[in-house]
Design an enzyme around this catalytic site. Structure first.
Site, PDB file in Angstrom:
ATOM      1  N   GLU A  70       0.821  -1.220   0.000  1.00  0.00           N
ATOM      2  CA  GLU A  70       0.000   0.000   0.000  1.00  0.00           C
ATOM      3  C   GLU A  70       0.849   1.262   0.000  1.00  0.00           C
ATOM      4  O   GLU A  70       0.447   2.283  -0.546  1.00  0.00           O
ATOM      5  CB  GLU A  70      -0.908   0.038   1.248  1.00  0.00           C
ATOM      6  CG  GLU A  70      -2.275  -0.523   1.006  1.00  0.00           C
ATOM      7  CD  GLU A  70      -3.268  -0.176   2.114  1.00  0.00           C
ATOM      8  OE1 GLU A  70      -2.901   0.393   3.153  1.00  0.00           O
ATOM      9  OE2 GLU A  70      -4.454  -0.496   1.922  1.00  0.00           O
ATOM     10  N   HIS A  86      10.300 -26.056   0.401  1.00  0.00           N
ATOM     11  CA  HIS A  86       9.772 -27.232  -0.285  1.00  0.00           C
ATOM     12  C   HIS A  86       8.551 -26.896  -1.120  1.00  0.00           C
ATOM     13  O   HIS A  86       7.792 -27.775  -1.504  1.00  0.00           O
ATOM     14  CB  HIS A  86       9.452 -28.308   0.751  1.00  0.00           C
ATOM     15  CG  HIS A  86      10.651 -28.644   1.577  1.00  0.00           C
ATOM     16  ND1 HIS A  86      11.597 -29.565   1.182  1.00  0.00           N
ATOM     17  CD2 HIS A  86      11.100 -28.107   2.741  1.00  0.00           C
ATOM     18  CE1 HIS A  86      12.565 -29.609   2.087  1.00  0.00           C
ATOM     19  NE2 HIS A  86      12.281 -28.734   3.053  1.00  0.00           N
ATOM     20  N   LYS A 120     -13.180   0.942  -2.111  1.00  0.00           N
ATOM     21  CA  LYS A 120     -14.090   1.112  -0.969  1.00  0.00           C
ATOM     22  C   LYS A 120     -15.357   1.826  -1.412  1.00  0.00           C
ATOM     23  O   LYS A 120     -16.473   1.437  -1.074  1.00  0.00           O
ATOM     24  CB  LYS A 120     -13.412   1.964   0.116  1.00  0.00           C
ATOM     25  CG  LYS A 120     -12.557   1.212   1.098  1.00  0.00           C
ATOM     26  CD  LYS A 120     -12.086   2.195   2.182  1.00  0.00           C
ATOM     27  CE  LYS A 120     -11.561   1.515   3.408  1.00  0.00           C
ATOM     28  NZ  LYS A 120     -11.132   2.436   4.455  1.00  0.00           N
TER      29      LYS A 120
END
Ligand SMILES: O=P(O)(O)OC[C@H]1O[C@H](O)[C@H](O)[C@@H](O)[C@@H]1O
Length: 430
Positions: free
Chosen positions: A271, A292, A403
């Protein structure tokens, strides 16, 4: 916090001691800018003053009324959850309260939690800097209703952290809830060392002052040279690497207690630095587990990454029992800690041998002081990177767009642009 840049010099064409020396004069200029911002308590830069300004007694007093709860539910999202969760995950042991972070609005997960938890012995910690975040307010309303349905006096079990205005502040005032104030000038993703990140730590009885001391020790090391400040060294080096193509930063703690730290770092880095077509994509990995799973890509995939390996220098250890099984005798007499250290160093060597840059970050221990150092150090590193890259580190306009769009689509306000884009999703393949 210790930062070792050794491997980036060996592995990255173009990153030479000479380059770092030249970068160092830009670090000095950036440091002056940061200091001015701190002195004037400018938005964002003020976060670096938290070791001096945070009032740990205020936080401890606000949660004193809650006597040793069995569970703590934090309702918050992004910077209003990740700092608290990182500190808690680093320090928690089984004898502490169970902690839950409602940082999503997945109904299945919330139903499952509310149906199983003992709400009578739960503290609800609601956190929103703006006090208006839809997910947080929706979750809080749901938790509040569940408590009322279970005949629990929810207002006696709730503590709020928010700013001076907003829906959450109104709600807290209406019900006379205890409120911790979010300090001015501290953006959510830089708020781990404030009321926002420390309320859960206070509820858990961790040593808040030791966390702040750890942060203060990193603050004391900020200076006009990357060679004197581990935080600036990390910020400047990752910036230099990104300029030379390392557009992904895979943060790989070799400690389960620091797994959440990688989550917190991801928000901080993404951000803050993802602006104007630049940035460095944070990836999350855990050593040794992800050796792994992801290491193949980091060693042999596109040359567009830096790997940041993080570990404590000391930890509680456990011996591996002797065995006479064929081929396993090399493990006998060693400890799990020694094996993990060997895995850590093998990963560094493996990356370096393939010409892949990696940086080592260490703290003495994963304890209050160590987590304070890491949180503060990475925040300062991020701010240094932002200065060098010339981005507006403390804004997040792209998130704001989403938003507003979500609110618009729910009918909570006009946002025709989002509706128009959403309507265009017609390429359905069944
Ligand atoms: O604390 P709040 O105001 O509820 O904000 C929570 C989060 O909201 C947005 O997504 C911002 O981009 C984040 O930086 C912030 O941490």
């Amino acid at each position: 916090m210790y930062v070792d840049l050794g491997n980036i010099l060996e592995t990255t064409p173009g990153v030479t001691p000479d380059i770092l020396d030249r970068l160092d004069s830009r670090v000095a200029t950036a440091h002056d800018r940061i200091q001015t911002g701190m002195e004037n308590e400018e938005h964002g830069y003020a976060a670096l003053n938290l070791p001096e300004t945070v009032d740990t007694d205020e936080i401890k007093t606000a949660v004193d009324r809650f006597d040793d709860p069995e569970s703590i539910i934090t309702v918050g999202i992004g910077g209003s959850a990740l700092g608290a969760a990182t500190i808690d995950a680093a320090l928690s042991t089984p004898d502490h309260a169970d902690t839950y972070y409602l940082d999503n609005v997945d109904p299945e997960a919330i139903n499952a939690l509310l149906e199983t938890i003992d709400l009578e012995d739960t503290v609800v910690n609601v956190v929103s800097r703006s006090g208006t975040t839809a997910e947080t307010l929706a979750n809080f309303l749901v938790v509040q209703e569940a408590m009322a349905d279970a005949d629990v006096e929810w207002s006696d079990r709730t503590v709020v952290t928010t700013g001076d205005e907003g829906n959450l502040r109104d709600l807290a005032d209406a019900h006379d809830l205890p409120v911790l104030r979010v300090p001015d000038g501290v953006p959510g993703r830089f708020s781990a060392l404030s009321t926002v990140g420390l309320a859960v730590a206070a509820l858990q009885g961790y040593d808040l002052d030791a966390i702040v001391e750890g942060a203060a020790s990193e603050a004391d090391k900020l200076s006009g040279s990357l060679y004197d400040s581990p935080a600036y060294a990390y910020g400047a080096a990752t910036y230099a690497l990104a300029e030379r193509g390392a557009l992904t930063n895979a943060l790989m703690p070799y400690s389960e207690d620091l797994e959440y730290f990688a989550e917190w770092f991801a928000q901080l880095w993404a951000e803050s630095l993802g602006k104007d077509g630049v940035g460095q994509t944070p990836a999350r990995a855990l050593g040794a587990t992800d050796q792994h799973s992801q290491l193949q890509l980091y060693r042999a995939g596109p040359r567009d990454k830096v790997v940041t390996l993080v570990r404590p220098r000391n930890r509680r250890d456990r011996q591996i029992p002797e065995t006479d099984l064929d081929g396993l005798s090399y493990l006998g007499g060693s400890s799990l800690g020694e094996l993990l250290a060997a895995e850590f160093e093998a990963t560094e060597a493996s990356l370096a041998a393939a010409g892949r840059p990696n940086i080592r970050i260490e703290i003495d221990r994963v304890d209050e002081r160590g987590i304070g150092e890491l949180l503060y150090g990475m925040e300062a590193a991020c701010i240094m990177y932002g200065e060098l890259a010339n981005v507006s580190t403390f804004t997040q306009p792209a998130v704001e767009w989403g938003k507003r769009a979500a609110r618009g689509l729910l009918g909570g306000g006009e946002f025709e642009e989002a509706a128009a884009v959403a309507d265009k999703r017609e390429l359905l393949i069944e």
